[in-house]
Design an enzyme around this catalytic site. Structure first.
Site, short mmCIF file in Angstrom:
data_model
loop_
_atom_site.label_atom_id
_atom_site.label_comp_id
_atom_site.label_asym_id
_atom_site.label_seq_id
_atom_site.Cartn_x
_atom_site.Cartn_y
_atom_site.Cartn_z
N ASP A 15 -53.84 37.57 -0.65
CA ASP A 15 -52.39 37.54 -0.39
C ASP A 15 -52.04 36.52 0.69
O ASP A 15 -52.82 36.28 1.60
CB ASP A 15 -51.94 38.96 0.04
CG ASP A 15 -50.44 39.13 -0.08
OD1 ASP A 15 -49.78 38.30 -0.71
OD2 ASP A 15 -49.92 40.13 0.47
N TRP A 20 -48.04 30.84 3.50
CA TRP A 20 -48.86 29.72 4.02
C TRP A 20 -48.15 28.40 3.74
O TRP A 20 -48.04 27.54 4.63
CB TRP A 20 -50.23 29.75 3.36
CG TRP A 20 -51.16 28.68 3.83
CD1 TRP A 20 -52.00 28.74 4.91
CD2 TRP A 20 -51.34 27.38 3.26
NE1 TRP A 20 -52.69 27.57 5.05
CE2 TRP A 20 -52.31 26.70 4.03
CE3 TRP A 20 -50.79 26.71 2.16
CZ2 TRP A 20 -52.73 25.42 3.75
CZ3 TRP A 20 -51.21 25.41 1.88
CH2 TRP A 20 -52.16 24.77 2.67
N HIS A 32 -50.20 28.31 -3.84
CA HIS A 32 -51.04 28.84 -4.93
C HIS A 32 -52.17 27.86 -5.27
O HIS A 32 -53.28 28.28 -5.57
CB HIS A 32 -50.18 29.15 -6.16
CG HIS A 32 -49.19 30.26 -5.92
ND1 HIS A 32 -49.56 31.47 -5.36
CD2 HIS A 32 -47.86 30.34 -6.13
CE1 HIS A 32 -48.49 32.24 -5.25
NE2 HIS A 32 -47.44 31.59 -5.70
N LEU A 126 -73.60 36.75 -10.45
CA LEU A 126 -72.43 37.49 -9.98
C LEU A 126 -71.50 37.85 -11.13
O LEU A 126 -71.19 37.00 -11.97
CB LEU A 126 -71.66 36.59 -9.00
CG LEU A 126 -70.27 37.08 -8.56
CD1 LEU A 126 -70.41 38.21 -7.55
CD2 LEU A 126 -69.46 35.93 -7.96
C1 IPE Z 1 -50.55 41.63 -4.50
O1 IPE Z 1 -49.83 40.77 -3.69
C2 IPE Z 1 -50.98 40.93 -5.75
C3 IPE Z 1 -51.88 39.80 -5.61
C4 IPE Z 1 -52.46 39.38 -4.52
C5 IPE Z 1 -52.17 39.12 -6.83
P1 IPE Z 1 -48.22 40.84 -3.62
O2 IPE Z 1 -47.84 39.83 -2.62
O3 IPE Z 1 -47.64 40.67 -4.97
O4 IPE Z 1 -47.97 42.31 -3.12
P2 IPE Z 1 -46.70 42.95 -2.41
O5 IPE Z 1 -45.53 42.73 -3.33
O6 IPE Z 1 -46.51 42.25 -1.11
O7 IPE Z 1 -47.05 44.38 -2.23
C1 IPE Z 2 -50.67 35.98 -3.33
O1 IPE Z 2 -49.83 35.27 -2.48
C2 IPE Z 2 -50.73 35.37 -4.71
C3 IPE Z 2 -50.04 36.15 -5.75
C4 IPE Z 2 -49.41 37.26 -5.56
C5 IPE Z 2 -50.05 35.59 -7.09
P1 IPE Z 2 -48.26 35.52 -2.45
O2 IPE Z 2 -47.63 34.61 -3.46
O3 IPE Z 2 -47.95 36.96 -2.61
O4 IPE Z 2 -47.89 35.02 -1.02
P2 IPE Z 2 -46.88 35.71 0.00
O5 IPE Z 2 -47.34 37.13 0.18
O6 IPE Z 2 -45.52 35.63 -0.59
O7 IPE Z 2 -47.02 34.90 1.24
MG MG Z 3 -47.78 38.47 -1.26
#
Ligand code: IPE
Ligand code: IPE
Ligand code: MG
Length: 246
Positions: A15, A20, A32, A126
């Site tokens: 996450d 970032w 991403h 793995l």
């Molecule tokens: C959880 O992250 C899903 C992934 C890392 C793929 P999110 O950023 O979507 O989760 P919430 O919405 O903050 O709980």
């Molecule tokens: C995790 O990073 C990746 C996915 C959920 C696909 P986020 O996109 O949730 O990044 P934040 O949490 O908004 O910073």
């Molecule tokens: Mg997130």
């Protein structure tokens, strides 16, 4: 500290990609891209260290609520990175498995995932599981439906339903329970990831945003895992006695 005991199954909620990128004034999608690079690095490290199972939360069922443009970039990134990393995956004997509601994905992505899972099916290294369009509660609901159908078909008797049968009907049927669950970006929640499977997992919440989570941070996390005492309901004394007895 040397790693004396590796977790058999590590699961990571990767996450913080969006934050970032925003922090350095770039679009979320740039985060991403960097997030995929990090994932590739951590997979390689887990494989080199000899971890048996690594499960990565790549895209949640709830992530479909995001802007269309962000979703399509994430999907394309997943397919492109599997293609560009293909040779490395083959060379390092990583076996790829996918969990989630794959019917939600486009045909192109389903085919790409099918190709990579089939071509790595006999690999002995793995086992990398990618959770895509995954939601734990949906998985448990689906398992419940499958089990009820089996009871109706006479495959199981109602009184024989136990935890093993539930495990066999989850997407994760071929995986052991999670030993160590890491979430980056300072959020302290599971966001519907592997709820049943992480019932006794050690949890680690790291403040680093995923694109900043380095191999060194992974090692630090594994050292932290090493320092934990997994008691499973017993007393610390009982656990120590057992360690000294072997
Ligand atoms: C959880 O992250 C899903 C992934 C890392 C793929 P999110 O950023 O979507 O989760 P919430 O919405 O903050 O709980
Ligand atoms: C995790 O990073 C990746 C996915 C959920 C696909 P986020 O996109 O949730 O990044 P934040 O949490 O908004 O910073
Ligand atoms: Mg997130």
């Amino acid at each position: 500290m040397p790693l004396t005991e590796l977790p058999r199954h590590v699961a990571i909620i990767m996450d913080g990609n969006g934050r970032w990128a925003e922090k350095i004034g770039k679009p979320r999608t740039y985060g991403h891209h960097k997030g995929v690079d990090r994932a590739v690095e951590i997979v390689q490290e887990a494989s080199d260290l000899g971890i048996d199972y690594l499960t990565l939360f790549a895209f949640s069922k709830d992530n479909w609520k995001r802007p269309e443009n962000e979703i399509s970039i994430i999907m394309n990134l997943m397919v492109d990175s599997l293609k560009t990393e293909f040779q490395r995956i083959v060379d390092s004997q990583v076996k790829i498995n996918v969990i989630g509601n794959l019917n939600d994905l486009s045909e192109e992505i389903q085919n790409a995932l099918e190709d990579i899972t089939q071509s790595t099916a006999n690999h002995k290294g793995l086992q990398l599981t990618l959770a895509i369009s995954y939601e734990s509660r949906e998985e448990i609901t689906e398992a419940t439906r499958l089990i009820i159908q089996k009871v109706l078909d006479g495959v199981h008797k109602m009184e024989d339903i136990n935890q093993d049968i539930i495990n066999q009907n989850l997407y994760t049927a071929s995986l052991p329970y999670v030993d160590f669950l890491i979430r980056t970006s300072g959020e302290h929640r599971l966001s519907n990831f592997l709820l049943w499977q992480s019932g006794y997992a050690e949890l680690l919440f790291d403040d680093k945003l995923w694109p900043d989570f380095s191999k060194q941070d992974f090692h630090k996390a594994l050292n932290e895992y090493n320092s934990r005492e997994r008691r499973y309901g017993k007393t610390s004394h009982q656990i120590k006695q057992k360690v000294f007895a072997v």
